[in-house]
Design an enzyme around this catalytic site. Structure first.
Site, PDB file in Angstrom:
ATOM      1  N   GLN B 222       0.825  -1.220  -0.016  1.00 10.30           N
ATOM      2  CA  GLN B 222      -0.085   0.168   0.048  1.00 10.30           C
ATOM      3  C   GLN B 222       0.905   1.314   0.029  1.00 10.30           C
ATOM      4  O   GLN B 222       0.334   2.265  -0.013  1.00 10.30           O
ATOM      5  CB  GLN B 222      -1.126  -0.042   1.335  1.00 10.30           C
ATOM      6  CG  GLN B 222      -1.866  -1.488   1.252  1.00 10.30           C
ATOM      7  CD  GLN B 222      -2.580  -1.228   2.606  1.00 10.30           C
ATOM      8  OE1 GLN B 222      -2.904  -2.315   3.067  1.00 10.30           O
ATOM      9  NE2 GLN B 222      -3.250  -0.165   3.066  1.00 10.30           N
ATOM     10  N   ARG B 372      -8.395  -1.274   8.337  1.00 16.80           N
ATOM     11  CA  ARG B 372      -9.357  -0.462   7.721  1.00 16.80           C
ATOM     12  C   ARG B 372      -9.677   0.898   8.989  1.00 16.80           C
ATOM     13  O   ARG B 372     -10.832   0.949   9.404  1.00 16.80           O
ATOM     14  CB  ARG B 372     -10.686  -1.128   7.233  1.00 16.80           C
ATOM     15  CG  ARG B 372     -11.437  -0.281   6.278  1.00 16.80           C
ATOM     16  CD  ARG B 372     -12.363  -1.137   5.622  1.00 16.80           C
ATOM     17  NE  ARG B 372     -13.143  -0.286   4.524  1.00 16.80           N
ATOM     18  CZ  ARG B 372     -13.902  -0.382   3.714  1.00 16.80           C
ATOM     19  NH1 ARG B 372     -14.239  -1.671   3.420  1.00 16.80           N
ATOM     20  NH2 ARG B 372     -14.557   0.247   2.968  1.00 16.80           N
ATOM     21  N   CYS B 373      -8.830   1.287   9.390  1.00 18.62           N
ATOM     22  CA  CYS B 373      -8.845   2.065  10.679  1.00 18.62           C
ATOM     23  C   CYS B 373      -7.717   2.924  10.756  1.00 18.62           C
ATOM     24  O   CYS B 373      -6.493   2.726  10.313  1.00 18.62           O
ATOM     25  CB  CYS B 373      -8.685   1.158  11.935  1.00 18.62           C
ATOM     26  SG  CYS B 373      -8.319   1.921  13.564  1.00 18.62           S
ATOM     27  N   GLU B 742     -12.883   4.493   6.061  1.00 20.48           N
ATOM     28  CA  GLU B 742     -12.910   3.543   7.300  1.00 20.48           C
ATOM     29  C   GLU B 742     -14.014   3.933   8.374  1.00 20.48           C
ATOM     30  O   GLU B 742     -14.146   3.125   9.453  1.00 20.48           O
ATOM     31  CB  GLU B 742     -11.390   3.680   7.795  1.00 20.48           C
ATOM     32  CG  GLU B 742     -10.405   3.252   7.159  1.00 20.48           C
ATOM     33  CD  GLU B 742      -9.175   3.773   7.544  1.00 20.48           C
ATOM     34  OE1 GLU B 742      -8.793   4.959   7.944  1.00 20.48           O
ATOM     35  OE2 GLU B 742      -8.159   3.194   7.257  1.00 20.48           O
TER      36      GLU B 742
END
Lengths: 155, 788
Positions: B222, B372-373, B742
């Site tokens: 990523q 996802r945070c 998120e």
């Protein structure tokens, strides 16, 4: 993990004990078990193959038997190293053969099993089922072995 | 809000269909496992079956006899190049391959390189490793006991299993608030270890050219630029130099934070390619992925709220134990070891707050990726939103009403939180009002009362979260010293089409579409004519990548700024073409016209052509701009989620009957994509709330190491999500936008947990740890004597 199993069988306690206290006879009756070599008075080398769901776990290692003939009880310790990165397995089993008033006997087997690796991961929830099925097969084989002995003993 | 641009231009606010979808839907994506290079070899990894133990020996001889197996690499081999250890993003250390000790189950022990994937796997099965098992430390609380064995004996000066202690807020002042408070409530909770479980596992193809000393790594990452720099820093001593390293992140099948850290497999594959001078491919299988990396959460939290008798919150106190596993290999900004946990005061105004976190080592794989945070925001929000419900039940108020009475009022923004954040904008009551109306809150409460009277178990759960995302301003945010700005480079071609490159990397977020829409909004070029590229460090400008909902707040802003620079130059060209001064020009998307003479106009495409063919004197040819955007602040999106659950008194099964999610992410770039993000996030919220957990037994065995035991939600468990939004623009973002990817993962679990507890509250239940599985509920039902 503790696994407590037991069964009753319509045969004299002394005869059942004679089989269960002989590691070679025992290994022949236990599905997947094999004894290859005797190391000393109480310890043997051997292997064990267990099928759990999609997995076949094969272990090699040692097994020791501490027998108490008077009480017809045994402490069995097995230590296995899995093949192909399967992890390890350790078992301590206390077993006992007790005579019943009807001439049969009751066999109890309390085990403490520690398994690492993939079998522990995937086998959770299946272990009880698998051990019960192995025991059923074992009792079936034991019963037929006792029947065969009885037939051979007949004149 | 109506879009400013026409449907042809398709700027912000248009639900443009995703430009990347045709290739995904037709199976034409280019994922890591699609990459095949001439002469490529395969790598597969021997992993530890035990959680802790000594390696007495590794016998590779049988593996080397397997046809196709070329080499077996061990820690000893890497030690010769001093590559057997690597730094983590948090400045801890981690083994690449062990030389003598394994520290967790599924740890990489050796690597087999072969001519095919099958031969490599056969080779792995034939490697014999002799272990001497040791008793592992699994329970993080026991890890801190005095007699616990010290796990990281490799670290000089490490005398226990504590990694660090972190705190925020004024402890004394907070304690005082608690002493004076009318009401104090307390809840202990565990947000357990879970896994990102992305559809694509991790992998790479490392291609070292020994003649040119050039390394290309195709990698599921990523953050390709950061990886390139890390590689140059840690492998400089073996001759890798940053100008000769190219990291390419192709299409990625979901990252969710799991593809930010560097895992040993990547490093071993690179080392193997350098040693062998051949391309080497490594792809994890599903079980390796679920057992070895990409773990998140694992926070044990003790939360207390101090309040007045009427429920006005005065203070918050949280004590946390963080289980990081074998190494602190989480991916968080360097100055934030506990991530952005200090957002825990959430949407509520209060006098004081104090939060502390102790991180410990255990014999588990390294954990703590920001699934996802935005770095521990999920844990913080879960903690706060749960204990707010406990307070509501304690003072006998409706949980929605108690929240409303404690909201930071909209006039208070920008709002200074007691733990040091400056919230940019918010209107929490508006989101609450909309959610209540959409779900019919008051009717549901009436229905619940009737059902309760009949003995039926129905619960309503509310969560009003505030997120902190878009890391981040360079004064506070860096990773290994590299500031967390992001970048865009926009180049307009003579025919009025453009290419735009960014320092981020989409993993399914739809950047190829939304970034094009941002350029379209600012330049008036049709978004269809803007080609977006990311992920190749040889071509994209430097950036820190995509995670923590940072793409729109950072790179999106950079795209807007770059487009504005281009528009400024285009204005000079337009003035030249129409022979007027710049001041006399009006701009509407795609067109400059002369003030007072709207029929005299040139298009942005005319300006682009002139930039290469007909320039005013003194102006540099070409039409392009690069912007590195250092955000002045983070963005603080928020929302209110309300859900309804029904509980089966016979089985303990929880069914989410309805779920309303009202989000506010400021100005929206693509409403369809935002909705898709919310749907996906909610589904990844119901998972941890009801099903997902990676538990370990006392021997350190991972008990959910396959999809047989790690239960991700399917369409069967997922309710029909009902979504809505309010719009409160960010005052500092060039487009008024905030991050959104998120919010739903963060907001959904407490909403569901609160609903289940609400259904059982009249029985005296105040808390249940997630995942709230049927057996947990069934036990409570039996304990309370209400099971059927």
């Amino acid at each position: 993990m503790r696994i407590e199993e037991g069964f009753t069988i319509d045969a004299p306690a002394a005869e059942v004990w004679a089989i269960l206290s002989d590691p070679r006879q025992l290994s022949e009756l236990l599905p997947g078990a094999e004894i290859t070599e005797r190391i000393d008075d109480t310890t043997w080398e051997g292997g064990m193959t267990v099928k759990v769901g999609p997995l076949v776990a094969a272990y090699t290692g040692t097994v020791s038997f501490m027998l108490n003939e008077e009480e017809r009880s045994a402490v069995v310790r097995a230590l296995g190293q899995g093949k192909a990165g399967m992890g390890t397995a350790e078992m301590t089993m206390n077993s006992r053969v007790a005579a019943l008033p009807d001439g049969g006997c009751e066999v109890t087997m309390d085990s403490d099993v520690t398994v690492t690796g993939i079998l522990a991961q995937l086998g959770r929830g299946m272990t009880q089922v698998v051990s019960r099925r192995m025991l059923q097969e074992f009792v079936k084989r034991l019963t037929s072995a006792l029947e065969n002995e009885a037939k051979e003993a007949e004149p | 809000m109506a879009p400013k641009t026409s449907a042809d231009i398709c700027g912000m606010g248009h639900s443009m269909k995703r430009k990347e979808d045709p290739r995904f839907l037709q199976g034409k994506g280019n994922y890591i496992d699609d990459i095949v290079l001439p002469g490529m070899l395969w790598l597969d990894i021997v992993r530890s079956p035990i959680a802790y133990g000594k390696i007495k020996g590794i016998d590779s001889s049988k593996a080397l006899e397997v046809p196709g197996v070329l080499a077996v690499l061990t820690g000893k081999d890497l030690e010769a190049y001093n590559l057997h250890w690597m730094p983590t993003l948090m400045s801890d250390t981690q083994m690449v391959l062990p030389t003598d000790t394994v520290m967790y189950q599924a740890q990489e022990v050796a690597a087999v390189i072969a001519t095919s994937r099958y031969a490599a796997a056969d080779g792995v099965a034939a490697v014999e490793v002799d272990y001497e098992p040791m008793k592992p430390v699994i329970d993080p609380f026991k890890a801190l006991e005095e007699d616990a064995p010290v796990l990281r004996t490799d670290k000089e000066g490490q005398t226990d299993n504590r990694i660090w202690h972190w705190e925020a807020g004024d402890k004394e002042a907070t304690d005082k608030v608690f002493e004076e408070a009318d009401v104090v409530v307390r809840e202990s909770m565990h947000v357990p270890r879970i896994h990102v479980a992305s559809i694509e596992t991790c992998g790479c193809v490392a291609d070292f050219n020994p003649v040119e000393g050039h390394l290309t790594v195709y990698m599921t990452t990523q953050a390709p630029h950061a990886i390139r720099t890390v590689l140059a820093l840690v492998a400089g001593h073996v001759g890798l130099s940053e100008e000769k390293i190219r990291v390419v992140s192709p299409d990625i099948g979901g990252g969710f934070g799991g593809k930010v850290p560097v895992y040993p497999g990547y490093v071993v594959a690179i080392a193997a390619s350098v040693v062998l001078g051949k391309p080497v491919k490594w792809i994890e299988d599903r079980m390796e992925n679920l057992q070895a990396d990409s773990f998140a959460r694992d926070y044990h939290m003790d939360a207390e709220l101090a309040a007045d008798a009427d429920g006005k919150i005065r203070g918050l106190r949280i004590k946390t134990l963080a289980d990081h596993g074998y190494s602190d290999a989480q991916a968080a900004p360097s100055k934030f070891p506990a991530g952005l946990f200090s957002i825990c005061t959430g949407s509520y105004d209060m006098e004081q707050a104090y939060a502390e976190v102790d991180a410990v080592y255990t014999n588990k794989p390294p954990g703590g990726v920001a699934y996802r945070c935005s770095f521990r925001v999920t844990e913080a929000v879960h903690c706060m939103e749960r204990v707010v419900d406990t307070l509501a039940h304690k003072v006998g108020k409706d949980p929605a009403q108690l929240r409303e009475e404690n909201f930071i009022p909209k006039e208070a923004f920008p709002y200074q939180s007691p733990l040091g954040w400056e919230y940019d904008s918010g209107d929490y009551q508006a989101a609450m009002d909309k959610a209540r109306e959409m779900i019919g809150y008051d009717d549901l409460r009436r229905e619940q009362a009737e059902k309760r009277a009949r003995g039926e178990l129905m619960g309503i759960g509310v969560c009003s979260f505030t997120e902190v995302l878009g890391a981040g301003p360079s004064k506070d945010f860096d990773i290994l010293g590299i500031k967390m700005f992001d970048s865009a480079e926009v180049r307009v071609h003579p025919t009025g089409k453009a290419i735009a490159r960014f320092g981020t990397k989409s993993q399914g977020q739809g950047h190829e579409t939304t970034y094009a829409q941002i350029i379209a909004e600012e330049l008036g070029l049709p978004a269809a004519h803007v080609q977006v590229e990311e992920g190749d460090t040889d071509t994209a400008p430097y950036g820190l990548g995509t995670y923590a909902s940072r793409s729109t707040p950072t790179a999106g802003a950079a795209g807007a700024m770059a487009a504005r620079q281009i528009r400024a130059k285009a204005a000079k060209i337009a003035a030249h073409l129409m022979e007027v001064s710049e001041e006399d020009l009006d701009w509407e998307p795609g067109k400059f016209s002369v003030k007072g003479a709207p029929d005299r106009s040139v298009t942005i495409q005319d300006c682009a052509f002139a930039a290469y063919t007909n320039l005013p004197e003194g102006l540099e040819p070409g039409l392009e701009a690069t912007n590195y955007y250092d955000p002045p602040n983070l963005t603080f999106p928020f929302g209110t989620y309300i859900c309804v659950v029904d509980i089966d008194r016979g089985t303990g099964e929880v069914t989410v009957r309805r779920f309303v999610a009202v989000d506010d992410c400021g100005n929206i770039i693509n409403p369809m994509i935002v909705q898709g993000q919310i749907h996906g996030g909610l589904t990844q919220g119901i998972g941890p709330a009801l099903f997902e957990e990676i538990p370990y037994d006392e021997d350190g065995n991972n008990l959910a190491g396959s999809f047989m035991d790690y239960l991700v939600p399917t369409s069967m468990e997922t309710p029909a999500w009902e979504t809505g939004h309010t719009i409160t623009p960010s005052p500092h973002h060039p487009l008024g936008a905030k991050g959104v990817g998120e919010s739903a993962t963060v907001g959904a679990p407490p909403a569901i947990a609160n609903a289940v507890v609400d259904a059982l509250a009249h029985l005296g239940v105040t808390h249940l740890d997630i995942p709230i599985t049927p057996d947990k509920v069934w036990e409570v039902l039996n304990e309370k004597g209400v099971a059927e």
